[in-house]
Design an enzyme around this catalytic site. Sequence first.
Site, mmCIF file in Angstrom:
data_model
loop_
_atom_site.group_PDB
_atom_site.id
_atom_site.type_symbol
_atom_site.label_atom_id
_atom_site.label_comp_id
_atom_site.label_asym_id
_atom_site.label_seq_id
_atom_site.Cartn_x
_atom_site.Cartn_y
_atom_site.Cartn_z
ATOM 1 N N ARG A 1 0.741 -1.330 -0.055
ATOM 2 C CA ARG A 1 0.100 -0.217 -0.049
ATOM 3 C C ARG A 1 0.878 1.336 -0.052
ATOM 4 O O ARG A 1 0.349 2.323 -0.667
ATOM 5 C CB ARG A 1 -1.042 0.042 1.081
ATOM 6 N N ASP B 1 -4.105 -15.862 6.625
ATOM 7 C CA ASP B 1 -2.775 -16.152 6.205
ATOM 8 C C ASP B 1 -1.851 -16.897 7.194
ATOM 9 O O ASP B 1 -0.950 -17.613 6.925
ATOM 10 C CB ASP B 1 -2.082 -14.968 5.794
ATOM 11 N N LYS C 1 -6.343 -19.219 -2.148
ATOM 12 C CA LYS C 1 -4.938 -18.360 -1.875
ATOM 13 C C LYS C 1 -3.819 -18.886 -2.863
ATOM 14 O O LYS C 1 -4.198 -19.460 -3.916
ATOM 15 C CB LYS C 1 -4.469 -18.667 -0.500
ATOM 16 N N ARG D 1 3.729 -19.522 2.214
ATOM 17 C CA ARG D 1 3.084 -19.806 3.626
ATOM 18 C C ARG D 1 3.344 -21.243 3.881
ATOM 19 O O ARG D 1 3.275 -21.720 5.101
ATOM 20 C CB ARG D 1 1.711 -19.291 3.801
#
Length: 425
Positions: A24, A312, A339, A385
């Site tokens: 962002r 997550d 995901k 992940r």
Amino acid sequence: MKLTRVNSLKGEVTVPGDKSISHRSIMLGSLAKGDTEVYGFLQGADCLSSIDCFRKMGVEIENKGDIVVIHGRGLRGLQAPTDTLDVGNSGTTTRLMSGILAAQQFASRVNGDESIQKRPMKRIMTPLSMMGADIVSELGNDCAPLIINGKALKGIHYDSPVASAQVKSAILFAGLYADGETSVTEPAVSRNHTELMFEEFGVDIRCEDKTVTVKPATELYAKKVVVPGDISSAAYFMVAGAITPNSQITIKNVGINPTRDGIVKVFEMMGADMKVEKTSGDVGEPTADITVSTSNLKGCVVGGDIIPTLIDEIPAIAILACFADGETIIKDAQELKVKESNRIDVMVNNLKAMGADIEATDDGMIIRGGKTLHGAVIDSKLDHRIAMSFAVAAMNAEGETEILGSECVDISYPKFYEDMKMLTE
Ligand code: S3P
């Protein structure tokens, strides 16, 4: 990468900057007037994709390592890219940037790797089209490549069927350029980093319960951004500290924004030996040092509105549950299927291969803890992940575990294995 059991993990670790906030900062910095300095920017492949895309639209971005300086071009200063905008593996870049591209006075093409080309984009195409955007999936499968022809947009209210910060943020970014107010209501509140950063950059935005409303902007103003450590990266050390014998790990300066701290609540529910010491006030993005020691854990139910606050971290929580007494039920988490990999299937299959008692459900998984895990060959499916979660499991399993595609940790945590190894010495 091959890993075996460790006897103990001790020490301090500072995890890299938050991925969501880093993305962002590039987007808002690019659209702002003036220079935005970002401290603690995550130098992971996903965030580098965001830098690359905005450079292709004429934004000068100096990446000096820990500090990134973005020479903003103002809200209407982006230039038409001469080439496809390559988002790599990054869903956040794809979806948030699409909201911006929908309102530009040029056309663009957005594409990424094999995984990104399978991820659902209809969830942003639908609301952006309602705003007047011209956004199509090149192959007609509602996935990238996306072709976006910038248009004048109108403000809408959108009732989002999913609690997704990427969907919400795509709409909010588009809303900066709309002809009137734009609002989004979510079924449960997802991470609010866009809202917090919009406010910092001078956008008129308000949040009430599950609804966010943004007013069109005339200009955004550059701000210094300090990125806290990513709680999603801290999660692997928290789990490792709790399940490894004779261990105590302190993770410094972790972002504990209440829309992200679900894992802390799960650790509390499971009875973990954990200390959370706040290091900054409750305004903006709060941070803490988190210490986790070897724990006696009990199973729990993880479901409902907490899910978006730990989405997550569920792969790491599944590993934790294997070391808890009793049953852990993870539910309301069907988003896991879309995901970087199908994280329900990939977790269940790989944990079964290690000897865990686990079954997949439609919206999550059920884990009966207490089985001794043994080494196995783990296919990470190139999902960062998954690779990090199984590294932690491997360090607490009998025999050797091989993680295929282990280098995919570069997406969010390039030095993950080095940092973990430091705690064993
Ligand atoms: C993110 C939002 C989440 C999360 C992703 C980053 C973001 O995705 O899984 O890793 O930065 O907005 P969804 O919004 O699709 O849930």
